[in-house]
Design a protein around this motif. Structure first.
Motif, mmCIF file in Angstrom:
data_model
loop_
_atom_site.group_PDB
_atom_site.id
_atom_site.type_symbol
_atom_site.label_atom_id
_atom_site.label_comp_id
_atom_site.label_asym_id
_atom_site.label_seq_id
_atom_site.Cartn_x
_atom_site.Cartn_y
_atom_site.Cartn_z
ATOM 1 N N ASN A 155 8.087 39.185 16.833
ATOM 2 C CA ASN A 155 8.082 39.858 15.474
ATOM 3 C C ASN A 155 9.019 41.070 15.564
ATOM 4 O O ASN A 155 9.580 41.449 14.625
ATOM 5 C CB ASN A 155 6.462 40.161 14.929
ATOM 6 C CG ASN A 155 5.829 38.937 14.738
ATOM 7 O OD1 ASN A 155 6.438 37.870 14.448
ATOM 8 N ND2 ASN A 155 4.580 39.068 14.902
ATOM 9 N N ARG A 156 8.791 41.755 16.470
ATOM 10 C CA ARG A 156 9.618 43.231 16.571
ATOM 11 C C ARG A 156 11.000 42.907 16.600
ATOM 12 O O ARG A 156 12.119 43.520 16.039
ATOM 13 C CB ARG A 156 9.284 43.979 17.671
ATOM 14 C CG ARG A 156 7.961 44.669 17.586
ATOM 15 C CD ARG A 156 7.704 45.339 16.438
ATOM 16 N NE ARG A 156 7.719 46.857 16.552
ATOM 17 C CZ ARG A 156 7.632 47.885 15.696
ATOM 18 N NH1 ARG A 156 7.805 47.493 14.713
ATOM 19 N NH2 ARG A 156 8.036 49.278 16.391
ATOM 20 N N VAL A 161 16.464 42.776 13.974
ATOM 21 C CA VAL A 161 17.392 41.600 13.508
ATOM 22 C C VAL A 161 17.902 41.875 12.058
ATOM 23 O O VAL A 161 18.890 42.194 11.450
ATOM 24 C CB VAL A 161 17.425 40.290 13.776
ATOM 25 C CG1 VAL A 161 18.383 39.540 13.111
ATOM 26 C CG2 VAL A 161 17.573 40.062 15.462
ATOM 27 N N ALA A 162 16.668 41.802 11.271
ATOM 28 C CA ALA A 162 16.882 42.194 9.902
ATOM 29 C C ALA A 162 17.290 43.471 9.599
ATOM 30 O O ALA A 162 18.194 43.501 8.558
ATOM 31 C CB ALA A 162 15.473 41.782 9.153
ATOM 32 N N LEU A 163 17.045 44.281 10.383
ATOM 33 C CA LEU A 163 17.639 45.802 9.884
ATOM 34 C C LEU A 163 18.936 45.951 10.168
ATOM 35 O O LEU A 163 19.780 46.500 9.609
ATOM 36 C CB LEU A 163 16.796 46.883 10.780
ATOM 37 C CG LEU A 163 15.386 47.055 10.422
ATOM 38 C CD1 LEU A 163 14.426 47.822 11.116
ATOM 39 C CD2 LEU A 163 15.247 47.453 8.746
ATOM 40 N N HIS A 176 13.139 53.596 11.574
ATOM 41 C CA HIS A 176 12.699 52.792 10.896
ATOM 42 C C HIS A 176 11.257 52.172 11.429
ATOM 43 O O HIS A 176 10.293 51.979 11.036
ATOM 44 C CB HIS A 176 13.348 51.950 10.110
ATOM 45 C CG HIS A 176 12.853 51.041 9.048
ATOM 46 N ND1 HIS A 176 11.979 50.017 9.177
ATOM 47 C CD2 HIS A 176 13.241 51.124 7.675
ATOM 48 C CE1 HIS A 176 11.839 49.463 7.994
ATOM 49 N NE2 HIS A 176 12.542 50.049 7.247
ATOM 50 N N MET A 177 11.445 51.830 12.739
ATOM 51 C CA MET A 177 10.360 50.897 13.451
ATOM 52 C C MET A 177 9.594 51.849 14.100
ATOM 53 O O MET A 177 8.524 51.275 14.796
ATOM 54 C CB MET A 177 11.071 50.003 14.366
ATOM 55 C CG MET A 177 12.035 48.958 13.519
ATOM 56 S SD MET A 177 13.099 48.124 14.772
ATOM 57 C CE MET A 177 11.448 47.254 15.536
ATOM 58 N N ALA A 178 9.964 53.288 14.146
ATOM 59 C CA ALA A 178 8.711 54.235 14.974
ATOM 60 C C ALA A 178 8.905 54.026 16.379
ATOM 61 O O ALA A 178 7.845 53.937 17.126
ATOM 62 C CB ALA A 178 7.426 54.239 14.209
ATOM 63 N N THR A 183 14.306 51.631 22.891
ATOM 64 C CA THR A 183 13.658 50.849 22.436
ATOM 65 C C THR A 183 14.092 49.698 21.637
ATOM 66 O O THR A 183 14.219 48.371 21.637
ATOM 67 C CB THR A 183 12.360 50.865 22.263
ATOM 68 O OG1 THR A 183 11.612 51.554 23.319
ATOM 69 C CG2 THR A 183 11.368 49.531 21.909
ATOM 70 N N ALA A 184 14.792 50.432 20.689
ATOM 71 C CA ALA A 184 15.388 49.728 19.618
ATOM 72 C C ALA A 184 16.626 48.913 20.013
ATOM 73 O O ALA A 184 16.664 47.724 19.715
ATOM 74 C CB ALA A 184 15.851 50.561 18.345
#
Length: 218
Positions: A155-156, A161-163, A176-178, A183-184
Motif C-alpha cells: 500500500n505504501r 508511485v501515485a505521488l 506527504h507520507m510523514a 524511506t520515501a
C-alpha cells in the motif's frame, strides 16, 4: 564528473550543445554520434552518465536507441534524455515508454539545458507536473493496461508511485507520507524494481497506463 554522450544527425546542433557543456567544470562530453545505431555503440563503449539523443534521425532513431540502451543491463546507469524540435509528441511519448528519463526541446535556454543534464545525471525525471499532465491528457486515454508487478506493490509503495505520478520529489513524498526522505526513496526504488521501470519517468507512464492513477486526478 558527469560524462555525456551527444547523438544528433545535425552537426551544428551537436557542436552548440557541446560548446555549452564544455564550459562546465563538472561535465565532460565523452563522445558524439550521428544516429541511433551509433548511439548504442557509443553508449556501450563509453557508458556515459547521460545520453542526449535526438528523437528523429535517419539510420536508427532515438526511440530504437532508447529501447536498446534500456534493455542492456550493462547500461543500467545510462540516463537517456530525448532531444526534440517539436515538444511533447507521440515520438517523445514512445521514447518515455521505452525508458527515457525525460526530454528537452532544442530551443531550451542554455542555463536550463545545463541544469537539465545535472538533473538527469542524478537519476531524476525531466518531467515537470505540467508536462506530465499534458502527456497523460494526450496519450493515456485508452483502457488501462495491466502492469507486471502491480499486484506485488504494498500500500505504501502504491501511494509513493501515485505521488511520483503527480510530479512530487522524494522530499515532497516524505512530507506527504510523514516518513523520512530515505524511506520515501526506498518505497520508490522498490516499486520501480517490481514494475520493471527503468526510472521515474517510466514509472509515471506505467502508473497512468495501468490505471493505478487516473488522468482525472492529475
Amino acid at each position: 564528473m558527469i560524462r555525456v554522450l551527444l547523438v544528433d544527425d545535425q552537426p551544428l546542433i551537436r557542436s552548440g550543445f557541446r560548446a555549452l557543456l564544455d564550459l562546465e567544470d563538472d561535465i565532460e562530453v565523452v563522445a558524439e554520434g550521428n544516429d541511433g545505431h551509433e548511439a548504442l555503440e557509443l553508449a556501450r563503449q563509453h557508458v556515459p552518465d547521460v545520453a542526449l539523443i535526438d528523437v528523429r534521425m535517419p539510420g536508427g532513431d532515438g526511440i530504437e536507441a532508447t529501447e536498446r540502451i534500456a534493455e542492456d543491463p550493462a547500461l543500467a546507469g545510462v540516463h537517456v534524455v530525448i532531444l526534440t524540435n517539436y515538444g511533447l509528441d507521440e515520438y517523445v511519448f514512445h521514447a518515455l515508454r521505452a525508458g527515457a528519463a525525460g526530454f528537452l526541446v532544442k530551443d531550451i535556454q542554455p542555463e536550463d539545458f545545463v541544469h537539465a543534464v545535472r538533473v538527469a545525471a542524478r537519476g531524476e525525471a525531466l518531467l515537470a507536473p505540467a508536462i506530465t499532465r499534458k502527456l497523460i491528457d494526450r496519450y493515456v486515454t485508452r483502457p488501462p493496461r495491466p502492469a507486471a508487478g502491480l499486484d506485488g506493490l504494498t500500500n505504501r509503495e502504491r501511494e509513493a508511485v501515485a505521488l511520483v505520478a503527480h510530479g512530487l520529489s522524494n522530499s515532497e513524498l516524505a512530507a506527504h507520507m510523514a516518513i523520512t526522505p530515505i524511506t520515501a526513496k526506498t518505497h520508490v526504488n522498490r516499486a520501480m524494481t517490481k514494475l520493471r521501470a527503468r526510472d521515474r519517468a517510466q514509472l509515471v507512464v506505467i502508473a497512468y497506463e495501468s490505471g493505478l492513477v487516473k488522468p482525472a486526478q492529475s
